[in-house]
Structures are given as structure tokens and as C-alpha cells.
Design a protein around this motif. Structure first.
Motif, PDB file in Angstrom:
ATOM      1  N   VAL A 635       0.877  -1.170   0.000  1.00 13.20           N
ATOM      2  CA  VAL A 635       0.000   0.000   0.000  1.00 13.20           C
ATOM      3  C   VAL A 635       0.911   1.215   0.000  1.00 13.20           C
ATOM      4  O   VAL A 635       1.706   1.410   0.932  1.00 13.20           O
ATOM      5  CB  VAL A 635      -0.939   0.011   1.219  1.00 13.20           C
ATOM      6  CG1 VAL A 635      -1.806   1.265   1.217  1.00 13.20           C
ATOM      7  CG2 VAL A 635      -1.813  -1.238   1.232  1.00 13.20           C
ATOM      8  N   SER A 637       1.342   5.444  -0.563  1.00 11.87           N
ATOM      9  CA  SER A 637       0.704   6.758  -0.620  1.00 11.87           C
ATOM     10  C   SER A 637       1.794   7.812  -0.670  1.00 11.87           C
ATOM     11  O   SER A 637       2.699   7.808   0.182  1.00 11.87           O
ATOM     12  CB  SER A 637      -0.195   6.988   0.603  1.00 11.87           C
ATOM     13  OG  SER A 637      -0.767   8.280   0.570  1.00 11.87           O
ATOM     14  N   GLN A 659      -7.040   0.408   7.325  1.00 11.94           N
ATOM     15  CA  GLN A 659      -6.922   1.683   6.625  1.00 11.94           C
ATOM     16  C   GLN A 659      -6.812   2.824   7.622  1.00 11.94           C
ATOM     17  O   GLN A 659      -5.997   3.748   7.441  1.00 11.94           O
ATOM     18  CB  GLN A 659      -8.132   1.896   5.704  1.00 11.94           C
ATOM     19  CG  GLN A 659      -8.228   0.887   4.558  1.00 11.94           C
ATOM     20  CD  GLN A 659      -9.490   1.041   3.743  1.00 11.94           C
ATOM     21  OE1 GLN A 659      -9.863   2.163   3.384  1.00 11.94           O
ATOM     22  NE2 GLN A 659     -10.149  -0.085   3.453  1.00 11.94           N
ATOM     23  N   ASP A 662      -3.375   2.754   9.204  1.00 10.88           N
ATOM     24  CA  ASP A 662      -2.318   3.241   8.327  1.00 10.88           C
ATOM     25  C   ASP A 662      -2.439   4.728   8.048  1.00 10.88           C
ATOM     26  O   ASP A 662      -1.514   5.343   7.495  1.00 10.88           O
ATOM     27  CB  ASP A 662      -2.330   2.481   6.998  1.00 10.88           C
ATOM     28  CG  ASP A 662      -1.993   1.003   7.179  1.00 10.88           C
ATOM     29  OD1 ASP A 662      -1.377   0.670   8.214  1.00 10.88           O
ATOM     30  OD2 ASP A 662      -2.339   0.189   6.289  1.00 10.88           O
ATOM     31  N   VAL A 664      -4.559   6.184   5.929  1.00 13.05           N
ATOM     32  CA  VAL A 664      -4.707   6.411   4.502  1.00 13.05           C
ATOM     33  C   VAL A 664      -5.686   7.549   4.274  1.00 13.05           C
ATOM     34  O   VAL A 664      -6.819   7.518   4.761  1.00 13.05           O
ATOM     35  CB  VAL A 664      -5.195   5.136   3.805  1.00 13.05           C
ATOM     36  CG1 VAL A 664      -5.504   5.422   2.344  1.00 13.05           C
ATOM     37  CG2 VAL A 664      -4.171   4.044   3.925  1.00 13.05           C
ATOM     38  N   PHE A 668      -4.517   6.565  -3.039  1.00 14.96           N
ATOM     39  CA  PHE A 668      -3.349   5.733  -2.738  1.00 14.96           C
ATOM     40  C   PHE A 668      -3.316   4.569  -3.717  1.00 14.96           C
ATOM     41  O   PHE A 668      -4.297   4.285  -4.391  1.00 14.96           O
ATOM     42  CB  PHE A 668      -3.388   5.242  -1.283  1.00 14.96           C
ATOM     43  CG  PHE A 668      -4.557   4.351  -0.960  1.00 14.96           C
ATOM     44  CD1 PHE A 668      -4.441   2.969  -1.028  1.00 14.96           C
ATOM     45  CD2 PHE A 668      -5.792   4.895  -0.572  1.00 14.96           C
ATOM     46  CE1 PHE A 668      -5.514   2.154  -0.725  1.00 14.96           C
ATOM     47  CE2 PHE A 668      -6.864   4.077  -0.275  1.00 14.96           C
ATOM     48  CZ  PHE A 668      -6.728   2.700  -0.345  1.00 14.96           C
TER      49      PHE A 668
END
Length: 691
Positions: A635, A637, A659, A662, A664, A668
Motif C-alpha cells: 500500500v 501513498s 486503513q 495506516d 490512509v 493511494f
């Protein structure tokens, strides 16, 4: 000028002559006071050249002339025999007295010089007649170049007999010159002699415990009337003759030989009767070095012998006629035919089986000497080379081993690849026998569609090492016209195929109808291949080098250059490179899809591909091609990897809790790569999540 008796001239006082009148008082010359030097001696390679050793053939010279009674045929043997006779004669003390003044022989053969050894290199002289116009005179001239290694037929036969343990042999009846002969059959002396007997036309006869070798000449040794023949019951007192059917007679003969006066290449000479209708050819392969004229003379003699030898005879000689034996030629009257005795049966009479011969077929004729142009010297130059760490193309390659393409213009022969752990201790890795076609792009090539024909882009390419050609699109889909396109490094290549190749300038092509990103290289295709990128045609000529699996990723030193030279020659190029083993690299997954459920979890799925046996439609699923199914998930970003996971199925769920953990926010990327236990992660496929 007048002829001199050397011994008389050297050992007696000298008298001057004025107007042809000899003066009474001798000169101050003291007999036997100094030796005689032959500043020039020798004769041309001409029939009967010893009759006038100074004569030669040169159409551009006013002194060009044949020796007395010469037919003008080339005769290297008489030239060698003349030099040999001079050396033996003056080497005998009975012919060459020693001076009591200076203690040396009358003729000083240590200072005798044979005419002529040419400083121009053989065989470029006489072969290069463009540079040296007198090369056409070599065949029948005084030159020794290219002839000093020749040996007489008698000496060759005597050596073969000696090695076979035969001491009682007589080779005095052999006349011929052997330029070179390879004994391939080691089964015995007979096998070694047989090709020589066929080529030179001589026979072996046992007489009184001595093996005699004689040239066949067809000349009758004796004449016999039919009335003087012996009477036997099954023949009578006459001669019994038989003619073999024409169908059993060879009408076309061919000889394979090694050509003299050039690069010793294999050649063939053929002779055929003008009325011959059959297509069958009697072929012989003899490991002899011959000129083309000599080879033609041999096949013409064979052909004529075969037709004359259709006539065989059987007759009886009285027991008292013991002088005639196998190998002798007898003329039978009143027919006037000559017959060579092949065998004699001792019974109440000497029953003879013989074959008809004619002496004319053994007489040498002036053959037309053809110029032999040696292959021009091409110096060993550096070669253009390119290492290619490629994916599997056919499935038959060694997966981890790289390919090497080499090209040169002109191509000077095999290219050697030496390998070392450092710049020393090199060992030969492999040899590349054929040149590859290597090119350079002349314009930018943007990225194109994958899995479809690229009908918009055109690849402009300049190549060395050969040419390109178009192919049917069905053949392209089956693997034809594959091209590696890259930046010149070992691993960064896109496999491109093309259907159309148009020659637009010298060695320059426009390629259309492209298939892009083949063999899993779609994931590594750049946005654009700039002009000056490297291209290599993958037509089977780039060759894999030997590389153990343990050497993957490790630098190795390679020296690449002409195999005719040592690896430390200036023509060799040094390359230090490590290989990843791209043939082991998994393909990037395809068809990445993402969907959220009502709880906010993100479900991602994809379809895997295989690098091995993936083209068959027969199976339910393509082979995995790896030890286990494994994928690496990232993942990412703003260029930062927020999460990395490994999964064993082609799907993954990014939960809402993860999510949030993290952090986010905003768009991403989720990147997926298949993992090989031997290579590691392959190329990543990316999907952007915007919600």
C-alpha cells in the motif's frame, strides 16, 4: 658465350681469344684457385624444361619460349628433379674434385642459388593477379614458392611401404608429384596406397620377391600373333573377347579433392561423355591436394579407361612365355589391340585374363591452369556485443542463464567468451559461431498497447550483421520476428515483435505492425524508448553462456573477442556484469480490481500469469510455474509504503480498521507482485484507489 666443361675450365690454364683466335700464352689465372658459384640454377615447371632450363612462358616477354620438344604442360616434378639431380651430382666427390689450393670442392654448393624464391607471400602471389600481373605465369614458371614442400610419388610410396614393414620394394618406375596427402585409413599399407594408385595411375606387381610399382602407360611390352597362342580346351588356340554392356560403364565420374595454391578448400572435378544420357555419377573422394588441371586430368583418364576397359580378353600363353606377367601389356595381332594382363593362371598353359588399354590415355596433355584467388585477409577486429538477461521465450532455455549477441562487419569468425572472477584467471566460457543482428533505434518509440497490434507506432532501426524481413501475421503470433529492445543494460528489455520490415536506406528499416510487451515485459515497458536504444533480433543466434545458479547477482568479468586471438589481445573487450536471471522472474498479475463493501473494507482481486507453458488452451488453469503461490502486496501513498503483506491467493482485503491504522487519506496505490522462491518478487501491477 659458349658452353663450358666446368672441370676442364677450372683445372686448366686459360687462354684469351681475340677475334676467335686462341692466344698461345696463358693468362695469369691459376688453375683450381677458386671455387665456382652457381648464382642461378633451376628450370621452369614445364614439360621437358631440363632441355633448356632458362626458357619460360611469359606472353609479355620477348624471350618467352618453350624448351626443346616441350608440349607446354605444367610439370612441377621435373623442376624438383632438376634441383635434386644438381645437388646429387655435385655432391658426389667423383664429379666435384677438391682443390689443393683452397681445400674446397670445385663447385661450392653452399653458395649455389636456385632461381627463384619470390619475396612476395605465397599464396597471395600468384593468387592476387589484380596486384601482381605476373601471377598468371607462376604455374609454368621458375618460382619455388609453394613447391618446396612437394614430394615425389616414389618417395611417398616408399615411406608408406616402410611403415607397413615392406623392405623389398622397387619404386624406380614411379613418376609423379604429391602436393599433399592425408592418410585417413589406418588399417594397413594397402589402404594407404589405394587412393594414390587410383589418382596417379600406377600398379603394384610382385616379381621375384620384390614388390614393384610401375606407372601405367599402355605401351606394349610384347607382340603376340593369335597363331602363337597356346591351345586350351575351353578357349582353343584363339583369343576370347567380351564387351561389357554400355549400361555397366560409368559415363560420368566425379572426384573430390583439396585445391592447391589457395586456401586448401574442398573442390570437385567432373568429366562426362558427350553422348551420356544417364544421371548416375561414379564419385570418388580422395584426400589429395591437387591443382584443378590435375584433378580434371584424373577424371578424364578414369572416364576414358572405363570405356576402353569394357573390352576384356582371355587367352593362353605357352609355358615357355614366362617373361610376361601381371601388369604387362601385350599387343595381339591381327586385331592390333593392346591388353594389360590382370591375372595369370598356371595350368597346362598360362591362362591370361586381360583388359584392353590404349597408350594415348596416359600421355600428359597441356591442361588449362586456372587462377586460384586466395580468400582476402580480414584482420580480427573487435566485435559489437550485447548481454541480454531475457525472459523465457521458447521454454527450452536455461532459465537463469543470459544470452550474448555478437556482430561485426565483416564477420571474421567465431567469437570467444572468456570469464573470470576478476580481471585475471580467465577460462573459456563459450564460443559464438554465428553473428547476430544488432541495431540502434533512430527515433523515439512511445509505449504501445499490450495484447493488441500496435498500428500507430513505427520503429526506425539501423542494424549490422544482417537484414530484417517481413512475416505473415500468423507467423508473428507463433513467435517469428521477435526483437529485444532495451537501454543496453543486461536486464532492461522489452520483447517486441513486428510483421512488416521496410528497407528505407542502407541497413535501415521501418518496422510496423508491432506486438508490444511480449513474454511478460509489458510491466517493464517504459513511457518511451528514446532514440539510440539498443535492439537485438531474437532469431536463435544470440547464444546462452554458461552461468551457475549460484553466480546470479554476482559480478563476473568477461572478455569477448575473436576466437583466433588470445583473450588479452587488443581486439578483446572487457565487460563486468551481474545477471539477475530474468528467465526466473514471475510475470506481473493482470486485471486488478478493487471494490468496497458497506463496512468500508476494500476487496482487491487479480488474475495471475505464468512464465512457463502458458499458451495452451487445453488445461483448466495455466501452470503455476513456481514452488508455491505467493503474492507481495504494498500500500503506497505519496511514494511511501504504508503496509506490506504476503498472501497465498489472488485476492486481498484491506479492512477499514487497517486503513484507519495506516492513516490512509486521499488517493493511494495498491501494488501486487507474484513472488518466486528462486527470484523474489516480479514486476508490480498497480491500481489507484481514489475514494
Amino acid at each position: 658465350f659458349r658452353y663450358k666443361d666446368l672441370a676442364g675450365w677450372w683445372s686448366n690454364p686459360h687462354h684469351e681469344r681475340t677475334g676467335g683466335v686462341r692466344k698461345a700464352n696463358p693468362t695469369a689465372w691459376q688453375p683450381a684457385s677458386k671455387p665456382i658459384w652457381f648464382t642461378e640454377y633451376g628450370c621452369a615447371a614445364l614439360d621437358k624444361a631440363t632441355n633448356q632450363p632458362n626458357k619460360f612462358i611469359d606472353p609479355k616477354s620477348s624471350e618467352s619460349n618453350l624448351p626443346y620438344f616441350s608440349k607446354g604442360a605444367r610439370d612441377d616434378l621435373i623442376q624438383a628433379q632438376y634441383v635434386r639431380a644438381m645437388d646429387r651430382y655435385w655432391g658426389d666427390a667423383a664429379n666435384n674434385p677438391v682443390s689443393n689450393l683452397y681445400g674446397g670442392p670445385m663447385v661450392d654448393m653452399e653458395n649455389a642459388f636456385v632461381w627463384a624464391w619470390d619475396a612476395r607471400p605465397y599464396p597471395n602471389f600468384p593468387g592476387n593477379t589484380v596486384l601482381w600481373s605476373d601471377g598468371e605465369n607462376y604455374a609454368r614458371g621458375h618460382w619455388l614458392n609453394g613447391r618446396t614442400s612437394n614430394e615425389t610419388l616414389a618417395a611417398v610410396v616408399a615411406e608408406i611401404c616402410a611403415r607397413a614393414g615392406l623392405s623389398e620394394v622397387d619404386v624406380s618406375g614411379l613418376f609423379g608429384l604429391v602436393r599433399g596427402y592425408s592418410v585417413n585409413d589406418l588399417s594397413g599399407g594397402r589402404a594407404a596406397l589405394q587412393p594414390l594408385m587410383l589418382a596417379y595411375g600406377f600398379q603394384a606387381i610382385e616379381r621375384d620377391g620384390v614388390l614393384q610399382f610401375r606407372m601405367r602407360d599402355g605401351v606394349a611390352k610384347a607382340v603376340r600373333e593369335t597363331g602363337s597362342l597356346a591351345f586350351v580346351s575351353d578357349i582353343g588356340s584363339d583369343i576370347e573377347t567380351v564387351r561389357a554392356p554400355e549400361a555397366e560403364t560409368a559415363g560420368r565420374v566425379r572426384l573430390s579433392f583439396i585445391e592447391a595454391d589457395g586456401d586448401f578448400e574442398a573442390r570437385s572435378a567432373e568429366a562426362i561423355f558427350p553422348d551420356e544420357q544417364a544421371f548416375a555419377v561414379s564419385h570418388s573422394d580422395i584426400p589429395l591436394i591437387l591443382s584443378r588441371a590435375e584433378a580434371r586430368a584424373i577424371v578424364e583418364r578414369w572416364l576414358t579407361e572405363s570405356r576402353i576397359a569394357r573390352d576384356t580378353a582371355r587367352f593362353a600363353l605357352p609355358p615357355s612365355d614366362v617373361a610376361l606377367g601381371a601388369g604387362d601389356v601385350v599387343r595381339i595381332h591381327p586385331s592390333g589391340s593392346n591388353y594389360r594382363i590382370d591375372s595369370v593362371e598356371l595350368a597346362e598353359a598360362r591362362i591370361v585374363e586381360a583388359v584392353r588399354v590404349e597408350d594415348e590415355i596416359y600421355a600428359p596433355s597441356p591442361g588449362l591452369e586456372e587462377e586460384v584467388a586466395p580468400r582476402p585477409h580480414v584482420p580480427a577486429m573487435p566485435v559489437e556485443h550485447q548481454f541480454l538477461d531475457l525472459p523465457l521465450l521458447t521454454g527450452n532455455e536455461v532459465a537463469h542463464a543470459p544470452h550474448l549477441a555478437a556482430a561485426a562487419s565483416p564477420w571474421t569468425g567465431p567469437v570467444a567468451v572468456y570469464q573470470g572472477l576478476s580481471d585475471s584467471g580467465y577460462v573459456l566460457n563459450t564460443e559464438i559461431e554465428r553473428p547476430s543482428i544488432i541495431g540502434e533505434t533512430l527515433s523515439d518509440l512511445p509505449e504501445g498497447p499490450v495484447g493488441l497490434w500496435d498500428r500507430g507506432n513505427v520503429l526506425h532501426l539501423e542494424v549490422i550483421g544482417g537484414g530484417l524481413s517481413s512475416a505473415e501475421r500468423g507467423d508473428v503470433l507463433n513467435g517469428t520476428n521477435a526483437l529485444a529492445l532495451g537501454d543496453g543494460s543486461a536486464a532492461n528489455w522489452e520483447i517486441v515483435q513486428f510483421a512488416e520490415a521496410d528497407l528505407v536506406a542502407a541497413d535501415t528499416y521501418e518496422l510496423r505492425g508491432l506486438l508490444r510487451g511480449q513474454a511478460g515485459t509489458d510491466a517493464t515497458m517504459p513511457t518511451v524508448w528514446p532514440a539510440g536504444s539498443r535492439a537485438v533480433l531474437l532469431d536463435g543466434r544470440p547464444q546462452q553462456i554458461d552461468l551457475p545458479v549460484s553466480a546470479r547477482g554476482l559480478d563476473r568479468h568477461y572478455r569477448i573477442g575473436p576466437s583466433a586471438l588470445a583473450y588479452d589481445a587488443p581486439s578483446y573487450e572487457l565487460d563486468v556484469v551481474a545477471f539477475e536471471g530474468i528467465g526466473l522472474r514471475p510475470y506481473a498479475p493482470v486485471h486488478l480490481r478493487g471494490a468496497r463493501d458497506v463496512s468500508g473494507d476494500l476487496h482487491v482481486r487479480w488474475i495471475r500469469r505464468t512464465r512457463i507453458d502458458g499458451d495452451s488452451w487445453a488445461g483448466f488453469e495455466v501452470p503455476l510455474g513456481e514452488g508455491a503461490e505467493l503474492y507481495l502486496i504494498k500500500v503506497v501513498s505519496a511514494g511511501t509504503a504504508l503496509r506490506t503483506e504476503l498472501v497465498g491467493t489472488p485476492s486481498w482485503t484491506y479492512s477499514a480498521v487497517d486503513q484507519a491504522s495506516d492513516g490512509v487519506t486521499g488517493p493511494f496505490d495498491i501494488q501486487v507482485a507474484q513472488v518466486s522462491d528462486r527470484f523474489g518478487p516480479g514486476p508490480f501491477r498497480r491500481i489507484t484507489i481514489n475514494d
